[in-house]
Design an enzyme around this catalytic site. Sequence first.
Site, PDB file in Angstrom:
ATOM      1  N   HIS A  21      67.287   9.530  27.407  1.00  0.00           N
ATOM      2  CA  HIS A  21      67.056   8.460  28.376  1.00  0.00           C
ATOM      3  C   HIS A  21      66.552   9.016  29.705  1.00  0.00           C
ATOM      4  CE1 HIS A  21      68.716   4.309  29.889  1.00  0.00           C
ATOM      5  NE2 HIS A  21      67.439   4.486  30.157  1.00  0.00           N
TER       6      HIS A  21
ATOM      7  N   ASP B 229      65.649  -2.840  21.631  1.00  0.00           N
ATOM      8  CA  ASP B 229      65.834  -1.601  22.385  1.00  0.00           C
ATOM      9  C   ASP B 229      66.966  -1.786  23.393  1.00  0.00           C
ATOM     10  OD1 ASP B 229      64.596   1.129  23.412  1.00  0.00           O
ATOM     11  OD2 ASP B 229      64.996  -0.114  25.182  1.00  0.00           O
TER      12      ASP B 229
ATOM     13  N   SER C 232      62.561   8.717  25.994  1.00  0.00           N
ATOM     14  CA  SER C 232      62.099   7.737  26.962  1.00  0.00           C
ATOM     15  C   SER C 232      61.780   8.530  28.220  1.00  0.00           C
ATOM     16  CB  SER C 232      63.188   6.696  27.243  1.00  0.00           C
ATOM     17  OG  SER C 232      62.738   5.721  28.153  1.00  0.00           O
TER      18      SER C 232
ATOM     19  N   TRP D 112      67.940  -4.438  28.298  1.00  0.00           N
ATOM     20  CA  TRP D 112      68.519  -4.012  29.578  1.00  0.00           C
ATOM     21  C   TRP D 112      69.050  -5.228  30.345  1.00  0.00           C
ATOM     22  CZ3 TRP D 112      65.228  -1.497  34.101  1.00  0.00           C
ATOM     23  CH2 TRP D 112      66.094  -1.076  35.128  1.00  0.00           C
TER      24      TRP D 112
ATOM     25  N   TYR E 231      73.544   0.355  29.559  1.00  0.00           N
ATOM     26  CA  TYR E 231      73.247  -1.027  29.941  1.00  0.00           C
ATOM     27  C   TYR E 231      74.551  -1.823  29.927  1.00  0.00           C
ATOM     28  CZ  TYR E 231      68.277   0.044  29.103  1.00  0.00           C
ATOM     29  OH  TYR E 231      67.010   0.584  29.135  1.00  0.00           O
TER      30      TYR E 231
END
Length: 328
Positions: free
Chosen positions: A122, A51, A153, A21, A56
Amino acid sequence: MRERPFGRTGRSVSEIGFGAWAIGASWGSVDDRESRAALNAALDSGVTFIDTADVYGDGHSEKLIASVLKERGGERPFVATKAGRRLPEQTVEGYSAENLSNWIDRSLQNLEVDTLDLVQLHCPPTALFSQREVFERLDRLVESGKIRNYGVSVEKIEEAEKALDYPGVQSVQIIFNAFRQRPAKEFFARAQAAQVAVIARVPLASGLLSGKFKPDTRFEADDHRQFNRHGEAFDVGETFSGVPYEVGLAAVERIRPLVEGDATMAQLALRWILMFDAVTVVIPGAKNPAQAQGNAEAAALPPLSEETMTAIRQIYDEDIAPHVENRW
């Protein structure tokens, strides 16, 4: 670097991974040369799990990863991405077959692969976890060859537990650190019984557990630790793990004396997470090579003593739990 089985996939991954991220966006200034160097340092240190997510940096993180891996050649690490946050508003209806396919096609292009190792929904709405048809759509994407595995997630324990009801779910990514200990109470045992991989994110509580911040620390305007302090942009639990900044700073000072030898506070925090067998991989972020190497070296620390584990649990119970325990 030790490896742990990644659920039922037949793959094993390094117990310390790389969270991408920070090299994409929302963590202040990003230097692509430093980001590339951080990725290379992590991989050189034995990291085999990366990940990322399609949002992002609007795909920038995925593209950087693809570029570094193409340049390195050799055996590819396990690369997990996420889909769903491109929606202008989070609704169950937004997770249509068409949208899922389009998001995955975009990540395939960004990561320059024919099949994605793992796609995670997500942090979708809680109501989605009662919609079996969404998971059936993911099953069809596996059958099509676009993705090998899928997972979720999540923000909340209830979402993580509901995800275990779907046989196709191979992994659950959840916030777990010394300031967010609730997953270890019951969820971890259920995940182990189901042979579902657990990805521990926000392991340093957005840097709080690095011990480097002070009351007067200032963050850049485009850093979520500045603009999302109260959940203005997304779930506040993603920023400092939902712990009020001043409360977190005080708790860090109680933890600091527990650091032994040449270890850093960040390494202690990562080693604490690895004390839980249910955790498959922990994914600290890094914006430069020193951070990436330091994160990876946490895996070499000896197991924490029972006294240290008890002390961290007590600090959580007394200082942190009242702010987070019943919220997520």
